[in-house]
Design a protein around this motif. Structure first.
Motif, PDB file in Angstrom:
ATOM      1  N   LEU A  18      21.360 -34.755   0.955  1.00 24.74           N
ATOM      2  CA  LEU A  18      20.501 -33.652   0.531  1.00 24.74           C
ATOM      3  C   LEU A  18      21.316 -32.633  -0.254  1.00 24.74           C
ATOM      4  O   LEU A  18      22.556 -32.638  -0.213  1.00 24.74           O
ATOM      5  N   ASN A  19      20.628 -31.745  -0.967  1.00 23.74           N
ATOM      6  CA  ASN A  19      21.289 -30.739  -1.787  1.00 23.74           C
ATOM      7  C   ASN A  19      21.319 -29.409  -1.041  1.00 23.74           C
ATOM      8  O   ASN A  19      20.282 -28.740  -0.923  1.00 23.74           O
ATOM      9  N   PRO A  20      22.479 -28.990  -0.521  1.00 18.48           N
ATOM     10  CA  PRO A  20      22.540 -27.724   0.214  1.00 18.48           C
ATOM     11  C   PRO A  20      22.512 -26.534  -0.737  1.00 18.48           C
ATOM     12  O   PRO A  20      23.268 -26.484  -1.708  1.00 18.48           O
ATOM     13  N   VAL A  21      21.637 -25.567  -0.425  1.00 23.50           N
ATOM     14  CA  VAL A  21      21.500 -24.366  -1.262  1.00 23.50           C
ATOM     15  C   VAL A  21      21.685 -23.146  -0.364  1.00 23.50           C
ATOM     16  O   VAL A  21      20.729 -22.652   0.238  1.00 23.50           O
ATOM     17  N   PRO A  22      22.903 -22.651  -0.238  1.00 24.81           N
ATOM     18  CA  PRO A  22      23.116 -21.502   0.649  1.00 24.81           C
ATOM     19  C   PRO A  22      22.578 -20.205   0.077  1.00 24.81           C
ATOM     20  O   PRO A  22      22.652 -19.957  -1.127  1.00 24.81           O
ATOM     21  N   HIS A  23      22.013 -19.388   0.961  1.00 30.11           N
ATOM     22  CA  HIS A  23      21.693 -18.013   0.605  1.00 30.11           C
ATOM     23  C   HIS A  23      23.011 -17.237   0.501  1.00 30.11           C
ATOM     24  O   HIS A  23      23.880 -17.367   1.378  1.00 30.11           O
ATOM     25  N   VAL A  24      23.132 -16.423  -0.542  1.00 35.41           N
ATOM     26  CA  VAL A  24      24.298 -15.546  -0.683  1.00 35.41           C
ATOM     27  C   VAL A  24      23.779 -14.117  -0.821  1.00 35.41           C
ATOM     28  O   VAL A  24      23.441 -13.670  -1.916  1.00 35.41           O
ATOM     29  N   PRO A  25      23.668 -13.380   0.302  1.00 35.32           N
ATOM     30  CA  PRO A  25      23.101 -12.025   0.270  1.00 35.32           C
ATOM     31  C   PRO A  25      24.161 -10.982  -0.062  1.00 35.32           C
ATOM     32  O   PRO A  25      25.128 -10.804   0.674  1.00 35.32           O
ATOM     33  N   ALA A  36      20.980 -16.393  -4.772  1.00 37.65           N
ATOM     34  CA  ALA A  36      21.646 -15.096  -4.726  1.00 37.65           C
ATOM     35  C   ALA A  36      20.594 -14.007  -4.551  1.00 37.65           C
ATOM     36  O   ALA A  36      19.683 -13.880  -5.364  1.00 37.65           O
ATOM     37  N   ILE A  37      20.734 -13.218  -3.485  1.00 40.13           N
ATOM     38  CA  ILE A  37      19.730 -12.212  -3.154  1.00 40.13           C
ATOM     39  C   ILE A  37      20.413 -10.890  -2.803  1.00 40.13           C
ATOM     40  O   ILE A  37      21.612 -10.858  -2.503  1.00 40.13           O
ATOM     41  N   GLY A  38      19.629  -9.817  -2.821  1.00 41.03           N
ATOM     42  CA  GLY A  38      20.172  -8.514  -2.450  1.00 41.03           C
ATOM     43  C   GLY A  38      20.512  -8.447  -0.969  1.00 41.03           C
ATOM     44  O   GLY A  38      21.582  -8.008  -0.583  1.00 41.03           O
ATOM     45  N   GLY A  39      19.558  -8.855  -0.142  1.00 43.50           N
ATOM     46  CA  GLY A  39      19.821  -8.882   1.287  1.00 43.50           C
ATOM     47  C   GLY A  39      18.963  -7.941   2.107  1.00 43.50           C
ATOM     48  O   GLY A  39      18.816  -8.130   3.302  1.00 43.50           O
ATOM     49  N   GLY A  40      18.393  -6.901   1.500  1.00 40.47           N
ATOM     50  CA  GLY A  40      17.427  -6.053   2.190  1.00 40.47           C
ATOM     51  C   GLY A  40      17.984  -5.149   3.267  1.00 40.47           C
ATOM     52  O   GLY A  40      17.227  -4.522   4.003  1.00 40.47           O
ATOM     53  N   LEU A  41      19.314  -5.051   3.391  1.00 37.23           N
ATOM     54  CA  LEU A  41      19.925  -4.199   4.407  1.00 37.23           C
ATOM     55  C   LEU A  41      20.886  -3.215   3.736  1.00 37.23           C
ATOM     56  O   LEU A  41      21.143  -3.312   2.542  1.00 37.23           O
ATOM     57  N   SER A  81      25.461  -7.252  -8.966  1.00 34.99           N
ATOM     58  CA  SER A  81      26.851  -6.925  -8.632  1.00 34.99           C
ATOM     59  C   SER A  81      27.620  -8.182  -8.209  1.00 34.99           C
ATOM     60  O   SER A  81      28.831  -8.278  -8.444  1.00 34.99           O
ATOM     61  N   LEU A  82      26.935  -9.155  -7.623  1.00 29.56           N
ATOM     62  CA  LEU A  82      27.559 -10.447  -7.334  1.00 29.56           C
ATOM     63  C   LEU A  82      27.833 -11.219  -8.615  1.00 29.56           C
ATOM     64  O   LEU A  82      28.924 -11.771  -8.823  1.00 29.56           O
ATOM     65  N   LEU A  83      26.832 -11.278  -9.482  1.00 33.48           N
ATOM     66  CA  LEU A  83      26.962 -12.067 -10.698  1.00 33.48           C
ATOM     67  C   LEU A  83      28.108 -11.579 -11.568  1.00 33.48           C
ATOM     68  O   LEU A  83      28.856 -12.381 -12.148  1.00 33.48           O
ATOM     69  N   ARG A  84      28.256 -10.277 -11.661  1.00 30.94           N
ATOM     70  CA  ARG A  84      29.267  -9.713 -12.569  1.00 30.94           C
ATOM     71  C   ARG A  84      30.691 -10.064 -12.171  1.00 30.94           C
ATOM     72  O   ARG A  84      31.616  -9.922 -12.983  1.00 30.94           O
ATOM     73  N   THR A  85      30.909 -10.530 -10.955  1.00 27.14           N
ATOM     74  CA  THR A  85      32.267 -10.930 -10.556  1.00 27.14           C
ATOM     75  C   THR A  85      32.710 -12.210 -11.259  1.00 27.14           C
ATOM     76  O   THR A  85      33.909 -12.485 -11.357  1.00 27.14           O
ATOM     77  N   ARG A  87      26.000 -24.205 -10.987  1.00 28.34           N
ATOM     78  CA  ARG A  87      25.262 -24.495 -12.224  1.00 28.34           C
ATOM     79  C   ARG A  87      23.795 -24.101 -12.139  1.00 28.34           C
ATOM     80  O   ARG A  87      23.117 -23.985 -13.154  1.00 28.34           O
ATOM     81  N   LYS A  88      23.295 -23.926 -10.917  1.00 24.82           N
ATOM     82  CA  LYS A  88      21.883 -23.585 -10.751  1.00 24.82           C
ATOM     83  C   LYS A  88      21.792 -22.360  -9.863  1.00 24.82           C
ATOM     84  O   LYS A  88      22.392 -22.308  -8.776  1.00 24.82           O
ATOM     85  N   LEU A  89      21.024 -21.360 -10.327  1.00 30.22           N
ATOM     86  CA  LEU A  89      21.003 -20.057  -9.675  1.00 30.22           C
ATOM     87  C   LEU A  89      19.585 -19.660  -9.302  1.00 30.22           C
ATOM     88  O   LEU A  89      18.735 -19.436 -10.163  1.00 30.22           O
ATOM     89  N   GLY A  90      19.325 -19.567  -8.000  1.00 31.43           N
ATOM     90  CA  GLY A  90      18.053 -19.064  -7.517  1.00 31.43           C
ATOM     91  C   GLY A  90      18.097 -17.555  -7.371  1.00 31.43           C
ATOM     92  O   GLY A  90      19.101 -16.985  -6.925  1.00 31.43           O
TER      93      GLY A  90
END
Length: 294
Positions: free
Chosen positions: A72-79, A107-112, A123-127, A136-139
């Motif tokens: 399967l294709n693992p897609v981790p949340h990165v908050p 890639a998400i803000g995280g809500g906290l 701010s994550l992307l700019r790193t 290669r694929k960004l949710g």
């Protein structure tokens, strides 16, 4: 008679087609369900690994490894707001890529409140760390019913501008981006939101969050926990009837409506379903099989 049966068999089924390439959600605490997911899903299907507790990153990595081992294709949340600094993000992504072959993240803000230097997805992307580790694929998070935390303070225009910035960043850095929405209970908000996005230049495909079969009581709990918007009113109304609290509700009407929008309004880019197993994977996969057999 034979001609009639052939016509019925070939008749478009919007709900079935909408679920054709569905994705699902898992948490590190439910890693023991990975074998079930491997049996129920097509090889290469995407499974998102939520992260609620920042201390569970090692378990998130282990879950990604288990999913990859099952094909399967693992897609981790990165908050963003649960990451302390760039070094921590770099280490996390090195492990995801090196140990589990991860090439896609949500890639998400995280809500906290932020625990460190990151306060938003941008701010994550700019790193540049995602590209460094071969993502290669960004949710990206989508909010058909708005994001109360942001809109209360800054208004809807800020959400739109943020999406345009993220879309531009992904295009400039060669990443395939898409939107994954919060779960909801009605199709109309998705259609209106997608129309507004397209009018304002956001062209990313949309994968809609669908609450899987669960009791009314369970759905109300998650709706309150996740701050779901106006579409949750019908579930809350059902919850007022005590005799209905343990009734299992299925999203048949929702997926049929979204499937119809997908078929009749392709310009809106409604790409598919992301399923939340609120009532458990047995109920979820049993329901998917039932819809597909109709």
């Amino acid at each position: 008679m034979a001609s009639l049966l052939a016509t019925l068999r070939n008749r478009p089924n919007p709900a079935r087609d909408f679920l054709e390439n569905f994705t699902v959600e898992i948490t590190p605490k439910h890693a023991d369900k990975v074998a079930m997911l491997g049996d129920a899903m097509e090889p290469g299907a995407s499974v998102y690994i939520a992260l609620i507790d920042p201390n569970e990153v090692p378990q998130q990595v282990e879950t990604a490894k288990l999913l990859a081992a099952r094909g399967l294709n693992p897609v981790p949340h990165v908050p963003a707001r649960l990451i302390s600094d760039a070094a921590s993000l770099d280490d996390r992504m090195a492990r995801f890529a090196g140990e589990a072959g991860v090439t896609q993240v949500l890639a998400i803000g995280g809500g906290l409140a932020p625990v460190g230097m990151f306060d938003s997805t941008m701010s994550l992307l700019r790193t540049g760390i995602f590209e460094k580790h071969g993502i290669r694929k960004l949710g990206l998070a989508g909010h058909p019913e708005g994001n109360a935390d942001i809109t209360k303070a800054h208004g809807e225009a800020v959400l739109l501008e943020a999406l345009l910035q993220k879309q531009a960043y992904a295009a400039e850095h060669g990443m395939e981006a898409y939107l994954a929405t919060q779960f909801l209970f009605a199709a109309e908000p998705v259609e209106r939101w997608a129309e507004a996005l397209r009018t304002n230049g956001v062209t990313l495909p949309i994968y809609v969050g669908i609450p899987g079969p669960a009791t009314v009581k369970t759905l109300v709990k998650y709706a309150l926990l996740c701050g779901v918007g106006p579409s949750a009113r019908m579930i809350r109304k059902q919850a007022l009837n005590v005799t209905k609290l343990l009734t299992v509700a299925t999203p048949d009407e929702l997926v049929a409506d979204l499937g119809l929008i997908q078929q009749t309004r392709p310009e809106l880019g409604i790409a598919g379903a992301h399923l939340y197993p609120f009532g458990g994977y047995d109920k979820l996969f049993g329901w998917v099989d039932e819809v597909r057999s109709r």
